[in-house]
Design a protein around this motif. Structure first.
Motif, PDB file in Angstrom:
ATOM      1  N   ASP A 348       1.049 -16.251  -3.668  1.00 31.00           N
ATOM      2  CA  ASP A 348       2.054 -17.284  -3.423  1.00 31.00           C
ATOM      3  C   ASP A 348       2.803 -17.009  -2.116  1.00 31.00           C
ATOM      4  O   ASP A 348       3.029 -17.923  -1.303  1.00 31.00           O
ATOM      5  CB  ASP A 348       3.057 -17.349  -4.578  1.00 31.00           C
ATOM      6  CG  ASP A 348       2.457 -17.920  -5.850  1.00 31.00           C
ATOM      7  OD1 ASP A 348       1.395 -18.565  -5.768  1.00 31.00           O
ATOM      8  OD2 ASP A 348       3.048 -17.700  -6.928  1.00 31.00           O
ATOM      9  N   ALA A 349       3.174 -15.743  -1.911  1.00 34.18           N
ATOM     10  CA  ALA A 349       3.915 -15.373  -0.696  1.00 34.18           C
ATOM     11  C   ALA A 349       3.053 -15.559   0.545  1.00 34.18           C
ATOM     12  O   ALA A 349       3.532 -16.037   1.596  1.00 34.18           O
ATOM     13  CB  ALA A 349       4.392 -13.927  -0.806  1.00 34.18           C
ATOM     14  N   SER A 354       1.239 -18.393   5.446  1.00 33.69           N
ATOM     15  CA  SER A 354       0.098 -18.763   6.290  1.00 33.69           C
ATOM     16  C   SER A 354      -0.330 -20.210   6.153  1.00 33.69           C
ATOM     17  O   SER A 354      -0.954 -20.758   7.061  1.00 33.69           O
ATOM     18  CB  SER A 354      -1.107 -17.870   5.947  1.00 33.69           C
ATOM     19  OG  SER A 354      -0.793 -16.516   6.090  1.00 33.69           O
ATOM     20  N   GLY A 355      -0.056 -20.814   5.020  1.00 32.68           N
ATOM     21  CA  GLY A 355      -0.459 -22.195   4.808  1.00 32.68           C
ATOM     22  C   GLY A 355      -1.966 -22.348   4.862  1.00 32.68           C
ATOM     23  O   GLY A 355      -2.724 -21.544   4.320  1.00 32.68           O
ATOM     24  N   ALA A 356      -2.427 -23.359   5.560  1.00 31.70           N
ATOM     25  CA  ALA A 356      -3.867 -23.641   5.640  1.00 31.70           C
ATOM     26  C   ALA A 356      -4.617 -22.566   6.412  1.00 31.70           C
ATOM     27  O   ALA A 356      -5.844 -22.474   6.338  1.00 31.70           O
ATOM     28  CB  ALA A 356      -4.078 -25.013   6.294  1.00 31.70           C
ATOM     29  N   ALA A 357      -3.887 -21.727   7.169  1.00 32.59           N
ATOM     30  CA  ALA A 357      -4.539 -20.683   7.971  1.00 32.59           C
ATOM     31  C   ALA A 357      -4.814 -19.408   7.171  1.00 32.59           C
ATOM     32  O   ALA A 357      -5.083 -18.359   7.750  1.00 32.59           O
ATOM     33  CB  ALA A 357      -3.653 -20.353   9.174  1.00 32.59           C
ATOM     34  N   LEU A 358      -4.753 -19.486   5.835  1.00 29.66           N
ATOM     35  CA  LEU A 358      -4.980 -18.311   4.983  1.00 29.66           C
ATOM     36  C   LEU A 358      -6.336 -17.686   5.272  1.00 29.66           C
ATOM     37  O   LEU A 358      -7.377 -18.336   5.163  1.00 29.66           O
ATOM     38  CB  LEU A 358      -4.898 -18.730   3.505  1.00 29.66           C
ATOM     39  CG  LEU A 358      -5.279 -17.653   2.485  1.00 29.66           C
ATOM     40  CD1 LEU A 358      -4.260 -16.517   2.503  1.00 29.66           C
ATOM     41  CD2 LEU A 358      -5.374 -18.250   1.082  1.00 29.66           C
ATOM     42  N   ARG A 361     -10.275 -12.862   3.491  1.00 31.82           N
ATOM     43  CA  ARG A 361     -10.823 -11.507   3.659  1.00 31.82           C
ATOM     44  C   ARG A 361      -9.777 -10.556   4.228  1.00 31.82           C
ATOM     45  O   ARG A 361      -9.613  -9.434   3.750  1.00 31.82           O
ATOM     46  CB  ARG A 361     -12.055 -11.538   4.548  1.00 31.82           C
ATOM     47  CG  ARG A 361     -12.693 -10.157   4.749  1.00 31.82           C
ATOM     48  CD  ARG A 361     -13.958 -10.261   5.580  1.00 31.82           C
ATOM     49  NE  ARG A 361     -15.025 -10.918   4.834  1.00 31.82           N
ATOM     50  CZ  ARG A 361     -15.858 -10.273   4.012  1.00 31.82           C
ATOM     51  NH1 ARG A 361     -15.710  -8.970   3.831  1.00 31.82           N
ATOM     52  NH2 ARG A 361     -16.796 -10.916   3.376  1.00 31.82           N
ATOM     53  N   ALA A 362      -9.036 -10.976   5.235  1.00 31.66           N
ATOM     54  CA  ALA A 362      -8.011 -10.118   5.840  1.00 31.66           C
ATOM     55  C   ALA A 362      -6.907  -9.814   4.836  1.00 31.66           C
ATOM     56  O   ALA A 362      -6.416  -8.684   4.747  1.00 31.66           O
ATOM     57  CB  ALA A 362      -7.443 -10.788   7.088  1.00 31.66           C
ATOM     58  N   TRP A 363      -6.514 -10.855   4.089  1.00 35.46           N
ATOM     59  CA  TRP A 363      -5.448 -10.663   3.097  1.00 35.46           C
ATOM     60  C   TRP A 363      -5.870  -9.681   2.019  1.00 35.46           C
ATOM     61  O   TRP A 363      -5.126  -8.758   1.663  1.00 35.46           O
ATOM     62  CB  TRP A 363      -5.088 -12.012   2.482  1.00 35.46           C
ATOM     63  CG  TRP A 363      -4.073 -11.920   1.374  1.00 35.46           C
ATOM     64  CD1 TRP A 363      -2.749 -11.627   1.496  1.00 35.46           C
ATOM     65  CD2 TRP A 363      -4.320 -12.100  -0.024  1.00 35.46           C
ATOM     66  NE1 TRP A 363      -2.139 -11.610   0.266  1.00 35.46           N
ATOM     67  CE2 TRP A 363      -3.081 -11.904  -0.694  1.00 35.46           C
ATOM     68  CE3 TRP A 363      -5.444 -12.415  -0.779  1.00 35.46           C
ATOM     69  CZ2 TRP A 363      -2.961 -12.005  -2.074  1.00 35.46           C
ATOM     70  CZ3 TRP A 363      -5.327 -12.532  -2.151  1.00 35.46           C
ATOM     71  CH2 TRP A 363      -4.093 -12.324  -2.797  1.00 35.46           C
ATOM     72  N   ASP A 388     -10.694 -20.208   0.059  1.00 32.56           N
ATOM     73  CA  ASP A 388      -9.431 -20.934   0.024  1.00 32.56           C
ATOM     74  C   ASP A 388      -8.576 -20.447  -1.144  1.00 32.56           C
ATOM     75  O   ASP A 388      -8.994 -19.602  -1.931  1.00 32.56           O
ATOM     76  CB  ASP A 388      -9.668 -22.440  -0.089  1.00 32.56           C
ATOM     77  CG  ASP A 388     -10.539 -22.809  -1.298  1.00 32.56           C
ATOM     78  OD1 ASP A 388     -10.664 -21.961  -2.221  1.00 32.56           O
ATOM     79  OD2 ASP A 388     -11.097 -23.918  -1.320  1.00 32.56           O
ATOM     80  N   GLU A 389      -7.377 -20.996  -1.243  1.00 29.49           N
ATOM     81  CA  GLU A 389      -6.411 -20.583  -2.262  1.00 29.49           C
ATOM     82  C   GLU A 389      -6.961 -20.770  -3.668  1.00 29.49           C
ATOM     83  O   GLU A 389      -6.823 -19.882  -4.527  1.00 29.49           O
ATOM     84  CB  GLU A 389      -5.129 -21.397  -2.088  1.00 29.49           C
ATOM     85  CG  GLU A 389      -4.070 -21.097  -3.142  1.00 29.49           C
ATOM     86  CD  GLU A 389      -2.896 -22.047  -3.056  1.00 29.49           C
ATOM     87  OE1 GLU A 389      -2.102 -22.066  -4.036  1.00 29.49           O
ATOM     88  OE2 GLU A 389      -2.761 -22.764  -2.045  1.00 29.49           O
ATOM     89  N   ALA A 390      -7.604 -21.909  -3.926  1.00 28.62           N
ATOM     90  CA  ALA A 390      -8.126 -22.185  -5.272  1.00 28.62           C
ATOM     91  C   ALA A 390      -9.176 -21.142  -5.670  1.00 28.62           C
ATOM     92  O   ALA A 390      -9.209 -20.677  -6.822  1.00 28.62           O
ATOM     93  CB  ALA A 390      -8.729 -23.595  -5.327  1.00 28.62           C
ATOM     94  N   GLY A 391     -10.010 -20.752  -4.722  1.00 24.29           N
ATOM     95  CA  GLY A 391     -11.033 -19.752  -5.012  1.00 24.29           C
ATOM     96  C   GLY A 391     -10.417 -18.397  -5.349  1.00 24.29           C
ATOM     97  O   GLY A 391     -10.898 -17.681  -6.229  1.00 24.29           O
ATOM     98  N   VAL A 392      -9.346 -18.030  -4.624  1.00 18.63           N
ATOM     99  CA  VAL A 392      -8.691 -16.744  -4.884  1.00 18.63           C
ATOM    100  C   VAL A 392      -8.013 -16.768  -6.255  1.00 18.63           C
ATOM    101  O   VAL A 392      -8.057 -15.787  -7.000  1.00 18.63           O
ATOM    102  CB  VAL A 392      -7.656 -16.429  -3.784  1.00 18.63           C
ATOM    103  CG1 VAL A 392      -6.924 -15.132  -4.108  1.00 18.63           C
ATOM    104  CG2 VAL A 392      -8.330 -16.307  -2.432  1.00 18.63           C
TER     105      VAL A 392
END
Length: 510
Positions: A348-349, A354-358, A361-363, A388-392
């Protein structure tokens, strides 16, 4: 004739109950008075804490095992138990404590009779039912029948009061604060485990006297709550684990320097503390607890032949009845829940930042670095990662589900666990099920379960060793372990094997 040590069997099954009940502390004093001189001898002063409405048992008994004289029957024994047993149920009524129970006394009535063809032991058994109303903390003598010995008068004084549970954690922190700073030479003394410590070790124990007294008090507390913020995930600090290992080593060093009674009690205290270490359901806490328990078991086994039959009563009680710590399976289930919650908060943080630039792999690489230095390599081996966020979020939820399944598997009997764990690992490697978090944790979890099983086997061997020391080789169940006499004691070997090797407990100096 061989006597066992007196055993204080202090048991109350309701300790495991889910519904909280009032705790009641019951203290008793068993004394004998010489009819001629009036001299009073204290036999024992056990104290227990039980839950309201729960049956509790206090025993001060002696088992006798006597061989038949000149008998043709090999290993024929006559066995009987003498002593006093109090079965008590307690409850509160206002400020008063109500005790209801039975006092049972079994005494040898006269001498044992022996002949070539047999042996007889006449026992006198007296039962005294009672109901007492006591003011909290008020001592009261139980009305008992006259002892079989006309020259001695037996008295049992009993006291009861509402017990306020004590948390061990603040006492341990006080002990840490009182701990002296150890230099390198002193740390080496702690790890040396010399059977004949000298002046340097005595000076070190004296230096830590205040800390050791607080440690002893903490080990006997009712429960241990470390108040750890599990929501912090891998960043959670555990500053208590290191000092607990050091103070355990100091307590065992003190045991090697003291008298038999104190040494037995100090080993029991370290075993209790090992369960306090693991009170929070964390894998690392459980493993540190197992490590401390192992130190105490090996130390107790080395000293056991030095202790006479009356010495290890508290140690026997602890070994028999110590409450279990959260299991590795419980820790895995808890860590799956806590870790997934922490990952969701971190995601969430990151999304907010980062928004859409998530960059997933780096995270993930940055997130997992504190857990595993080879996290980048693990990520490479895993290949495709969510983009993307949904996949994570699905990855996190899958991790929680898989950890719940892994907890179920390692809670199975050992042979079943091995089969299902192998299938789980194989499934977890498939592209559809591959999960970076499981890849990092699953191998460590399975090793931790093996360590736990070895620890359980080691504790069972100590339990058997205490019986063998007291009653002889015949007390060892043939299906549990094998016995071998050694120059300074004996050796017990587990039937179960771990990594192709059994657990061996050496009783007596190595």
């Amino acid at each position: 004739m061989k006597h066992t040590l007196p055993l204080l069997a202090l048991v109350c099954s309701a300790f495991a109950a889910d519904t909280p009940k009032t705790l009641i502390e019951i203290s008793s004093r068993f004394t004998e008075t010489d009819a001629k001189t009036g001299k009073v001898d204290l036999l024992s002063a056990p104290r227990i804490t039980t839950r309201e409405g729960c049956r509790a048992t206090i025993e001060i008994t002696r088992e006798t095992h006597a061989a038949l004289p000149e008998t043709a029957v090999k290993d024929a024994l006559i066995d009987f138990t003498t002593g006093i047993v109090l079965d008590v149920t307690a409850w509160m009524e206002g400020d008063d404590v109500i005790l209801r129970g039975i006092a049972t006394m079994r005494e040898l009535d006269g001498e044992m009779k022996a002949a070539r063809d047999g042996m007889w032991a006449h026992l006198r058994v007296d039962e005294v039912p009672f109901v007492l109303r006591l003011k909290s903390g008020e001592p009261r003598d139980l009305p008992l029948a006259t002892s079989a010995r006309s020259d001695r008068m037996l008295t049992i004084q009993i006291t009861a009061k509402n017990h306020v549970p004590v948390n061990a954690s603040p006492l341990y922190w006080q002990a840490f604060a009182a701990m002296p700073k150890l230099d390198d030479a002193e740390k080496r003394l702690l790890d040396a485990k010399s059977p004949t410590p000298g002046d340097a070790e005595r000076a070190l124990v004296a230096k830590a006297d205040a800390a050791l007294k607080l440690f002893a008090e903490a080990s006997r507390a009712d429960f241990c709550e470390w108040n750890l913020d599990l929501a912090k995930g891998p960043s959670l600090a555990l500053p208590h684990l290191g000092p607990l290992r050091d103070i355990a080593k100091l307590a065992l060093l003190k045991a090697r320097l003291g008298d038999a009674r104190a040494a037995s009690d100090q080993h029991a205290q370290v075993l209790l503390m090992a369960r306090h270490v693991a009170a929070t359901p964390l894998l690392i806490s459980r493993l540190v607890g197992i490590s401390i328990e192992t130190m105490a078991i090996e130390s107790a086994a080395a000293m056991l032949p030095q202790w006479d039959e009356k010495t290890p009563d508290f140690l026997v009680y602890v070994v028999q009845y110590v409450e279990p710590a959260p299991s590795i399976a419980e820790c895995v289930a808890a860590e799956g829940k806590n870790m997934s919650a922490w990952l969701s908060v971190e995601l969430d943080a990151e999304v907010k930042k980062s928004g859409a630039a998530l960059d997933v792999r780096a995270w993930l690489g940055q997130l997992l670095a504190p857990i595993d230095q080879n996290s980048d390599e693990v990520l490479k081996q895993l290949g495709t990662l969510p983009k993307d966020e949904a996949g994570v979020r699905k990855l996190i939820e899958d991790y929680r589900t898989q950890m719940t399944e892994l907890a179920r598997i390692i809670g199975l009997p050992r042979e079943e666990m091995k089969k299902e764990a192998a299938a789980f690992e194989q499934t977890a490697k498939t592209d559809a099920q591959r999960n970076v978090f499981i890849a990092l944790l699953a191998p460590a979890v399975l090793k931790a379960r093996e360590s736990e099983l070895k620890g359980e086997a080691r504790l069972a061997l100590l339990r058997a060793a205490l019986d063998v020391q007291a009653k002889g080789e015949s007390a060892l169940p043939a299906d549990r372990a094998t016995y071998r006499k050694t120059e300074h004691g004996f050796e017990l070997t587990s039937k179960e094997q771990f990594d192709g090797k059994p657990v061996v407990l050496t009783v007596g100096p190595r």
